[in-house]
Design an enzyme around this catalytic site. Structure first.
Site, PDB file in Angstrom:
ATOM      1  N   HIS A   1      53.563  38.404  45.726  1.00 52.21           N
ATOM      2  CA  HIS A   1      52.192  37.924  45.479  1.00 52.21           C
ATOM      3  C   HIS A   1      51.206  39.059  45.705  1.00 52.21           C
ATOM      4  CE1 HIS A   1      48.962  34.565  46.152  1.00 52.21           C
ATOM      5  NE2 HIS A   1      48.432  35.648  45.642  1.00 52.21           N
TER       6      HIS A   1
ATOM      7  N   HIS B   1      47.675  41.171  43.763  1.00 50.62           N
ATOM      8  CA  HIS B   1      46.676  41.219  42.692  1.00 50.62           C
ATOM      9  C   HIS B   1      46.449  42.696  42.370  1.00 50.62           C
ATOM     10  CE1 HIS B   1      45.563  36.924  43.308  1.00 50.62           C
ATOM     11  NE2 HIS B   1      45.954  37.201  44.542  1.00 50.62           N
ATOM     12  N   LEU B   2      46.801  43.085  41.154  1.00 54.85           N
ATOM     13  CA  LEU B   2      46.646  44.500  40.807  1.00 54.85           C
ATOM     14  C   LEU B   2      45.438  44.727  39.886  1.00 54.85           C
ATOM     15  CD1 LEU B   2      50.332  45.769  40.550  1.00 54.85           C
ATOM     16  CD2 LEU B   2      48.785  45.693  42.510  1.00 54.85           C
TER      17      LEU B   2
ATOM     18  N   HIS C   1      49.088  27.865  44.651  1.00 58.86           N
ATOM     19  CA  HIS C   1      48.144  28.064  45.757  1.00 58.86           C
ATOM     20  C   HIS C   1      47.522  26.696  45.974  1.00 58.86           C
ATOM     21  CE1 HIS C   1      44.462  29.728  47.760  1.00 58.86           C
ATOM     22  NE2 HIS C   1      43.863  28.767  47.095  1.00 58.86           N
TER      23      HIS C   1
ATOM     24  N   ASN D   1      41.397  33.975  51.707  1.00 60.17           N
ATOM     25  CA  ASN D   1      41.637  32.642  51.170  1.00 60.17           C
ATOM     26  C   ASN D   1      43.136  32.483  50.925  1.00 60.17           C
ATOM     27  OD1 ASN D   1      41.409  30.131  50.008  1.00 60.17           O
ATOM     28  ND2 ASN D   1      40.902  30.927  47.993  1.00 60.17           N
TER      29      ASN D   1
ATOM     30  N   ASP E   1      49.821  39.049  49.459  1.00 58.30           N
ATOM     31  CA  ASP E   1      48.569  38.598  48.828  1.00 58.30           C
ATOM     32  C   ASP E   1      47.560  39.753  48.784  1.00 58.30           C
ATOM     33  OD1 ASP E   1      46.644  37.080  47.565  1.00 58.30           O
ATOM     34  OD2 ASP E   1      46.075  35.941  49.346  1.00 58.30           O
TER      35      ASP E   1
END
Lengths: 318, 441
Positions: free
Chosen positions: B72, B74-75, B190, B289, B316
């Site tokens: 998990h 985010h790129l 999520h 979050n 994350d």
């Protein structure tokens, strides 16, 4: 020197009463007492802050707190500037950090800040290397000068703070006034009961050292201070309570309910009052009400805070 | 100590990782020994003649682990390249000992069709780490129309997810679980009910009360976890709950597993290491979050990880720019980077105090996530891809965001002293990272 006999504050800023000690709070209240004398003089001005400049930075609309600070600054002979802007830093296009750097570049000595975001004064104090920051209310976090003026008013009216039973009635969840009062009162040895519908009492508030009560009649019994908080009228649209009518029926302070408190109990409110909602006019205008004393004390307390944080008291400490 | 040898393998095309402590949960191996690499794969010890010409990487005193897989991250590419790119994110990954990452589809445009999946794969083809795209479950992540899951799978998507958003309409999610049964892709959810979390900026509890910040109640997560587990159970679908953050969530997952629901779950290092109490300073780097929860939640998550309720640790990794963080708390965007700190945080906070065995730590950061995603890796057996992490368990270092390979520096661990550091990361037989700086003892 014992911790209980301070002559100067240990903190550089006033962000909240959570951080202040019993001795520091007492020093501010005692200093405010002497400034009350100044206020009663025909010429209400002392040169304590002559040559210092103070910026009142109000990112959230406020009339009485700003006026009270401005009067306090002027009576201390400070040069004052007012900056008012509503909305977040994002919507107005300049970040709070940039605002802080501009203030620093202008060689400002002291910043009084009111902001809708909890934590904004702390953030500002971390951005500024020289100026003193005084929190004039940040979100639902703290309003320390309000807490201090309330303490001073209670001390004046009842002769002391230790052992008092103070009941805060209303919207505790959204109230910075409640939080600053809780910290201040607990540090000064008072007992605090918070009362309101469960939707307006934030979770685990007992951890702040208060008792919770949902029935105002039970809460008021033997109270020394009945402190009604302002109900924001829009809360009824957010399902915190069904209607103002029901709120008033359950929690409004009227003469009958006030009878449950101690005979000498006083009534307080941070203003502006929603008459007939949280406070019946017969109570607000009675001899039990010290609401206007709170306003007068506000100026004295703010003078004391401005004075002590801007170099006052240091000479005596030697 | 610094590893020897050039970046490429020796004259015989062979690399030897010499004298390390080899830990391979897939085979239960934990022993001192050597590991051999040939043509990008782990091989048995070659004949003496071949072995002589091998490039040697001395792993004395180090742990040799199957390369970590972070399921998990985010790129941010395409669309938010100022925060991170596939290239910079992959560099951050290998610096953290992570050889494979699965990246979320919440880019702009959203990765919700086959060309977008192919774009990510093409852009990441030369990256330092292996990048596996996760595709959106619904078009534009709008929660309304299912994406073309069959074609997405063919294009190389390893999982389906709406990223940090829950599907509001349970009928859509029901269909997704049902339809998804044709493909062996996990649906990563999520769990957050936006009407219960609305306006919240931190965990609802005594610290939010004290700070006057609006809380995000645990039930905003738990009601959706319960709903999604019931839908998965009802449909026989395959569900993966990402970023479990509360004690009740852990309990719901545990009970679902006992009932035989096809569920897996992950937790982040920050939810294992930090609590909401840390927010007293209004530090926006701690705004995440799901939010940092209470001590009781952290304890339950640690327990859930140790007893197998929670299968994986995933970072994350959510890069944010300085301006997105350096502002009033309620205005700041939530999210924390994690690729470069995950292993050392888990080692320091979980393995060090004995809450998780070393073997289990490797399992939850490598073997299990590889298995959930159905990708190669997570193993040191002969024939497995030569994705390896060499880890020095002894040295300590202080987290310095300025030294990050990531384009963003929003770590919640800045200034923390961590034990153990990655010395070498090998991806497909190639050394993709070597620890710089002075020798540490």
């Amino acid at each position: 020197m014992s911790e209980d006999h301070l002559y100067a504050l240990r903190h550089r800023h006033l962000i909240g009463l959570e951080d202040y000690s019993h001795a520091e709070i007492r020093l501010i209240l005692d200093t405010a007492d002497s400034f009350k004398e100044v206020i009663r003089r025909p010429i209400r001005k002392v040169p304590a802050l002559r040559g210092k400049n103070v910026v009142n930075l109000f990112f959230e609309s406020s009339t009485r707190t700003r006026l009270s600070f401005e009067l306090a600054e002027k009576q201390l002979s400070a040069d004052t500037l007012n900056f008012a802007s509503t909305g977040s830093s994002v919507s107005k296009g300049e970040s709070l950090g940039d605002t802080a750097r501009n203030i620093e570049a202008m060689q400002v000595d002291c910043v009084v800040v009111r902001h809708a975001a909890a934590g904004a004064p702390l953030f500002l104090s971390q951005c500024l290397s020289n100026a003193v920051v005084i929190n004039a209310g940040d979100g639902a976090h703290e309003h320390p000068t309000q807490g201090l003026l309330d303490l001073l008013t209670m001390r004046d009216a009842l002769g002391g703070l230790e052992g008092l039973k103070v009941v805060l009635v209303g919207d505790i969840a959204h109230s910075r006034v409640a939080r600053s009062n809780i910290w201040g009162l607990r540090k000064m040895g008072a007992r605090v009961v918070v009362c309101g519908p469960p939707t307006l009492i934030p979770v685990d508030i007992e951890d702040m050292g208060v008792e919770v009560c949902y029935r105002v009649e039970d809460a008021l019994r033997d109270a020394d201070v009945v402190y009604a908080l302002r109900i924001q009228l829009e809360r009824q649209h957010e399902a915190f309570f069904p209607s103002l009518r029901e709120y008033t029926r359950l929690f409004g302070i009227d003469p009958e309910r006030l009878e449950l408190a101690k005979p000498g109990a006083v009534v307080m409110h941070p203003g502006p009052i929603n008459r007939g909602v949280e406070l019946d006019s017969r109570v607000a205008d009675s001899g039990r009400s010290v609401i206007l004393d709170q306003v007068t004390n506000g100026v004295a307390v703010r003078m004391a805070v401005l004075y002590l944080l801007n170099g006052g008291g240091e000479r005596d400490a030697a | 100590m610094r590893p020897d040898g050039p970046d490429t393998s020796g004259s015989a095309g062979i690399t030897e990782i010499r004298n390390g402590r080899i830990i391979d949960p897939a085979s239960g191996r934990d022993e001192q020994g050597d590991l051999w690499i040939r043509e990008g794969r782990i091989v048995d010890r070659p004949a003496d003649g071949d072995a002589k010409g091998a490039t040697v990487i001395d792993a004395t005193g180090q742990l040799v682990l199957p390369g970590l897989v972070d399921m998990h991250v985010h790129l941010c590419e395409p669309g938010y390249e100022y925060r991170e790119t596939l290239e910079s994110g992959a560099l951050a990954a290998v610096a953290g000992g992570i050889t494979g990452v699965a990246c979320m589809p919440d880019t702009d445009p959203v990765v919700d069709d086959a060309p977008a999946v192919r774009f990510v794969r093409a852009r990441a083809a030369g990256a330092a780490a292996k990048v596996y795209p996760i595709a959106a479950l619904t078009a534009g992540r709008a929660g309304e129309r299912l994406t073309e899951i069959g074609e997405l799978a063919e294009a190389g998507a390893v999982a389906l997810s709406e990223a940090d958003r829950s599907i509001r309409n349970p009928a859509i999610l029901r269909r997704a679980f049902e339809y998804g049964r044709m493909f062996d892709l996990p649906i990563i959810v999520h769990c957050e009910d936006p009407s219960l979390s609305a306006g919240g900026v931190m965990h609802e509890g005594s610290h939010a009360t004290r700070l006057g910040l609006k809380g995000i109640p645990s039930i905003a997560e738990e009601t959706v976890v319960a709903r999604d587990l019931m839908l998965a159970e009802w449909t026989g679908g395959r569900i993966h709950i990402t970023q479990a953050s509360t004690a009740v969530t852990a309990g719901l997952i545990r009970a679902a597993k006992q009932r035989g629901v096809n569920v897996t779950a992950d937790v982040s290092p920050h939810h294992l290491a930090l609590t909401d109490e840390a927010l007293s300073t209004f530090d926006t780097h701690l705004k995440t979050n799901p939010p940092l929860r209470s001590k009781a939640d952290v304890d339950a998550l640690r327990e859930g990880l140790a007893d197998g309720t929670i299968d994986a640790i995933a970072s994350d990794h959510t890069p944010r720019s300085v301006d997105e963080k350096n502002t009033e708390f309620q205005e700041a965007l939530s999210g924390a980077t994690g690729l470069e700190t995950m292993l050392a945080v888990v080692f320091t906070e979980m393995v060090g105090p004995g809450l998780l065995t070393l073997n289990d730590a490797v399992r939850v950061m490598s073997t299990s996530p590889a298995g959930i995603l159905g990708i190669e890796g997570g193993s040191l057996s002969s024939g497995a891809p030569a994705d390896l992490t060499l880890f020095d368990p002894d040295g300590t270092w202080t987290v310095d965001p300025a030294s990050f390979k990531s384009r963003s520096a929003n770590t919640p661990f800045a200034g923390r002293e961590l034990k153990g550091s990655v010395t070498v990361t090998i991806v497909g037989g190639q050394v993709r990272y070597r620890r710089d700086g002075p020798e540490s003892s």
